[in-house]
Motif scaffolding. Structure first.
Motif, PDB file in Angstrom:
ATOM      1  N   ARG A 134      24.937  45.784  41.844  1.00  0.00           N
ATOM      2  CA  ARG A 134      24.356  45.900  40.500  1.00  0.00           C
ATOM      3  C   ARG A 134      25.455  46.170  39.483  1.00  0.00           C
ATOM      4  O   ARG A 134      26.385  46.930  39.752  1.00  0.00           O
ATOM      5  CB  ARG A 134      23.314  47.019  40.446  1.00  0.00           C
ATOM      6  CG  ARG A 134      22.096  46.785  41.321  1.00  0.00           C
ATOM      7  CD  ARG A 134      21.072  47.895  41.116  1.00  0.00           C
ATOM      8  NE  ARG A 134      19.873  47.677  41.902  1.00  0.00           N
ATOM      9  CZ  ARG A 134      19.684  48.152  43.120  1.00  0.00           C
ATOM     10  NH1 ARG A 134      20.628  48.889  43.683  1.00  0.00           N
ATOM     11  NH2 ARG A 134      18.572  47.918  43.786  1.00  0.00           N
ATOM     12  N   LYS A 168      18.081  39.613  40.296  1.00  0.00           N
ATOM     13  CA  LYS A 168      17.190  40.265  39.344  1.00  0.00           C
ATOM     14  C   LYS A 168      17.963  40.564  38.069  1.00  0.00           C
ATOM     15  O   LYS A 168      19.141  40.915  38.103  1.00  0.00           O
ATOM     16  CB  LYS A 168      16.633  41.568  39.936  1.00  0.00           C
ATOM     17  CG  LYS A 168      15.593  42.255  39.089  1.00  0.00           C
ATOM     18  CD  LYS A 168      15.178  43.581  39.694  1.00  0.00           C
ATOM     19  CE  LYS A 168      14.560  43.410  41.066  1.00  0.00           C
ATOM     20  NZ  LYS A 168      14.096  44.728  41.612  1.00  0.00           N
ATOM     21  N   THR A 202      20.586  45.285  33.270  1.00  0.00           N
ATOM     22  CA  THR A 202      21.058  45.503  34.637  1.00  0.00           C
ATOM     23  C   THR A 202      20.870  44.206  35.418  1.00  0.00           C
ATOM     24  O   THR A 202      19.757  43.674  35.473  1.00  0.00           O
ATOM     25  CB  THR A 202      20.294  46.635  35.323  1.00  0.00           C
ATOM     26  OG1 THR A 202      20.466  47.838  34.574  1.00  0.00           O
ATOM     27  CG2 THR A 202      20.805  46.851  36.738  1.00  0.00           C
ATOM     28  N   THR A 258      21.329  42.273  39.145  1.00  0.00           N
ATOM     29  CA  THR A 258      21.486  42.462  40.582  1.00  0.00           C
ATOM     30  C   THR A 258      21.933  41.143  41.195  1.00  0.00           C
ATOM     31  O   THR A 258      21.263  40.125  41.040  1.00  0.00           O
ATOM     32  CB  THR A 258      20.171  42.915  41.228  1.00  0.00           C
ATOM     33  OG1 THR A 258      19.730  44.132  40.606  1.00  0.00           O
ATOM     34  CG2 THR A 258      20.350  43.149  42.714  1.00  0.00           C
TER      35      THR A 258
END
Length: 246
Positions: free
Chosen positions: A49, A88, A119, A121
């Motif tokens: 991340r 993600k 954020t 991922t």
């Protein structure tokens, strides 16, 4: 004068309240054996991340929002261009903060600070270094991370739990054999859980660009090495065993 032998004895009043339940300590013929099984596995991470913070500042509120929107769109477009490598993408916080002048009695606004955080991922580590470098090369864009981790349903968690159970059985068998006995039955197994070690953040990577200016040559991609993850599992197990040969 009353004869003491004629006195009626005072009846005993029974006490109230629950009777404590005796713990199952076992018997000489079937002793109880309690052990603990532990496991630790070091495995490669499955995801990484990064946090991307886009900023803008201006004396005019509308201009600051316009700059923030443009830079935010650039960052999101760049992240999404990596396709399936991005597992993600989530937006965290947005803020637009007026900064007041330090001197003066009136509430005079000197500038506006805008900020939005995302954020991302990733599941493809071969592109991680390139993406973080390109993001950090954008104007007023900060990149923090990477934070390495396993997915909640990772097979590593099951492997650790299985190993902890096997260790508990092996330890109990060794105790029984040391007494000239053998395990007879499993009474209880208590799962204390299996969890990842807290991910350790790598040093933050930051890039603060100026407003405008000449175009700069792209920076080389960072070489990032994945950090192995520690997976733990602990169980308590209770058995009965045959009569020891003492």
């Amino acid at each position: 004068m009353t004869d003491p032998t004629d006195e009626t004895p005072t009846p005993t009043v029974p006490t109230t309240g629950p009777t404590p339940t005796a713990l199952p300590y076992g018997t000489p013929d079937t002793p109880r054996l309690a052990v603990r099984g532990e496991a630790r596995l070091d495995v490669d991470p499955e995801i990484a991340r990064i946090a991307v913070t886009v900023s803008a500042r201006g004396t005019d509120r509308t201009a600051a929002l316009t700059d923030l929107s443009r830079r935010n769109e650039q960052a999101l477009t760049l992240i999404k261009s990596y396709g399936d490598a991005i597992e993600k993408l989530e937006t965290g916080t947005f803020s637009l903060t007026p900064q007041l002048a330090e001197k003066g009695r009136h509430e005079r606004i000197r500038a506006y600070h805008g900020r939005v955080t995302h954020t991302a991922t990733l599941n493809d580590f071969t592109t991680l270094g390139e993406l973080t470098t390109r993001l950090a090369d954008l104007d007023l864009t900060r990149v923090d991370g990477p934070w390495w981790a396993l997915r909640p349903d990772s097979p590593a968690h099951r492997a650790a739990r299985t190993q902890a159970v096997h260790e508990a059985v092996q330890r109990a068998r060794e105790y029984a054999e040391a007494l000239g006995a053998r395990l007879d039955a499993l009474l209880e197994i208590a799962d204390l859980g299996a969890e990842n070690a807290a991910p350790v953040a790598a040093p933050a990577m930051r890039s603060f660009g100026g407003y405008g200016g000449a175009a700069q040559e792209s920076a080389p991609a960072l070489d990032l090495e994945p950090q192995r993850q520690a997976v733990y599992a602990n169980v308590n197990a209770r058995f009965t065993m045959t009569r020891p040969a003492l």
